[in-house]
Write an enzyme that holds these catalytic residues in place. Structure first.
Site, PDB file in Angstrom:
ATOM      1  N   SER A 152       0.825  -1.195   0.000  1.00 16.47           N
ATOM      2  CA  SER A 152       0.000   0.000   0.000  1.00 16.47           C
ATOM      3  C   SER A 152       0.868   1.256   0.000  1.00 16.47           C
ATOM      4  O   SER A 152       1.636   1.482  -0.933  1.00 16.47           O
ATOM      5  CB  SER A 152      -0.967  -0.034   1.194  1.00 16.47           C
ATOM      6  OG  SER A 152      -1.916   1.001   1.110  1.00 16.47           O
TER       7      SER A 152
ATOM      8  N   ASP B 190     -10.557  -4.343  -4.551  1.00 20.55           N
ATOM      9  CA  ASP B 190      -9.960  -3.365  -3.645  1.00 20.55           C
ATOM     10  C   ASP B 190     -10.753  -2.060  -3.713  1.00 20.55           C
ATOM     11  O   ASP B 190     -10.844  -1.437  -4.771  1.00 20.55           O
ATOM     12  CB  ASP B 190      -8.497  -3.120  -4.047  1.00 20.55           C
ATOM     13  CG  ASP B 190      -7.702  -2.353  -2.989  1.00 20.55           C
ATOM     14  OD1 ASP B 190      -8.311  -1.517  -2.289  1.00 20.55           O
ATOM     15  OD2 ASP B 190      -6.490  -2.584  -2.892  1.00 20.55           O
TER      16      ASP B 190
ATOM     17  N   HIS C 193      -8.403  -4.771  -0.090  1.00 25.38           N
ATOM     18  CA  HIS C 193      -7.109  -4.115   0.130  1.00 25.38           C
ATOM     19  C   HIS C 193      -6.276  -4.792   1.212  1.00 25.38           C
ATOM     20  O   HIS C 193      -5.048  -4.778   1.147  1.00 25.38           O
ATOM     21  CB  HIS C 193      -7.344  -2.647   0.522  1.00 25.38           C
ATOM     22  CG  HIS C 193      -6.111  -1.802   0.501  1.00 25.38           C
ATOM     23  ND1 HIS C 193      -5.447  -1.490  -0.663  1.00 25.38           N
ATOM     24  CD2 HIS C 193      -5.404  -1.215   1.512  1.00 25.38           C
ATOM     25  CE1 HIS C 193      -4.396  -0.732  -0.382  1.00 25.38           C
ATOM     26  NE2 HIS C 193      -4.343  -0.559   0.930  1.00 25.38           N
TER      27      HIS C 193
END
Length: 354
Positions: free
Chosen positions: A134, A206, A238
């Site tokens: 991320s 996501d 995610h």
């Protein structure tokens, strides 16, 4: 503008997660920040992962997860906190200097971690694999590009793993399809310059960083490093790929690391296979270098929850749990030589009734 974006982007846990003092040490960055780091080692491991964590996490939250990931992949792992995150928030020097999370601090943070590995632990840069999850994809892409642009004779890193990455921060909020001077972590621009092998994974559902970010990043890679197919995790979001697709998640990471070994030192790989007498079996094994076998089953590997707030089990522990030692079943174990020196790992367990 950049300061406003940084304020919105970074969300460290309000209270630093505690971690035993013998599990971390302190690094000093080029910008003067003091950041905690943890170095988890496996004997004679070939590769070392430099792990940049996601948002709303700190070293204390991810430490047990890093330990288990290190065991499952048989790699060393160096994980660190960003400036303004975790235990560093309580350091007197950081408080006095008003240290806060920022794009520039993140770059200095990962450089300090990389310098520790290469200058203190004396690890060959080609044996270091960057792993950015991320927001961690930002510093990872920055360092990969920087090392790729170094003068001749300076080694770049061995590879990079991008887990749920974004094209850039602005494009997560409003994607106008063009670059701007105020953007933060412009990953899509940086990956075009990267020369090391790159592996990208992204959940197709996501809702934090849309799936097309991972897909477009992959398409932006130079053609000569796209040999490793991405992992598009069907119906995953995610934060749950490693928790809900554990077996496939680990398998894909192992395949990437084996690809790196094959690229860097094919003779060493062949010698290890020859010692075990499994040259023929290797080409037919479940983990291969042929990406056309994407339909392989993964049901032979017991599924566990590999998550950051719950420590997963090792492969051997999971096997013992499902089939105790006093079981009357016949057990067939397929072993493969590890890509990490002389280790042998169990990769598949098949049980048949007598």
């Amino acid at each position: 503008m950049g300061l406003v974006i940084s304020t919105l982007l970074f969300h460290p846990p309000e209270t630093p997660t505690q971690l035993a003092t013998n599990k971390y040490f302190w690094l000093t960055t080029s910008r003067g920040s003091k950041i905690p780091a943890s170095f988890i080692q496996q004997p004679n491991a070939r590769f070392t992962i430099l792990y940049s964590h996601g948002n709303a996490e700190d070293l204390g939250i991810i430490h047990s997860y890093m330990v288990e990931l290190s065991k499952l992949l048989y790699v060393n792992v160096l994980a660190y906190d960003y400036s303004g995150y975790g235990l560093g928030m309580k350091r007197t020097e950081n408080i006095e200097n008003n240290v806060e999370p920022s794009e520039e601090n993140c770059y200095a943070d990962i450089e300090a971690a990389f310098d520790y590995l290469t200058n203190i632990e004396l690890i060959n840069p080609q044996h270091i694999v960057l792993y950015g999850r991320s927001v961690g994809s930002g510093p990872s892409c920055y360092l990969a590009q920087k090392l790729s642009r170094k003068e001749k004779g300076v080694l770049g890193v061995g590879g990079m793993i991008l887990h749920s990455p974004f094209l850039s921060v602005c494009r997560v909020v409003v994607d106008v399809g063009i670059e701007n001077a105020f953007d933060v972590f412009p990953n899509v621009s940086r990956v075009r310059d990267v020369t090391c092998p790159v592996f990208i994974m992204h959940g197709t559902k996501d809702d934090v960083v849309p799936f097309y970010h991972g897909r477009n990043l992959y398409e932006a890679l130079p053609e000569n490093i796209q040999y490793c197919s991405p992992f598009w995790a069907e119906n995953m979001g995610h934060n749950n790929i490693e928790a809900d697709m554990t077996s496939l998640f680990i398998k894909k990471l192992k395949r990437f690391l084996l690809n790196l070994l094959k690229t860097q030192d094919p003779e060493a790989l062949e010698k290890k296979l020859y010692k075990l007498g499994i040259e023929t079996q290797w080409t037919q094994a479940q983990i291969t270098f042929d990406e056309s076998q994407e339909e392989e089953t993964t049901t032979l590997l017991p599924k566990s929850k590999l998550s950051r707030n719950k420590s997963p089990q090792s492969v051997l522990d999971m096997t013992e749990e499902r089939h105790p030692a006093n079981s009357t079943n016949i057990v067939k174990i397929e072993a493969r030589v590890s890509s990490f020196e002389s280790q042998v790992e169990c990769i598949a367990v098949e049980h048949r009734s007598p």
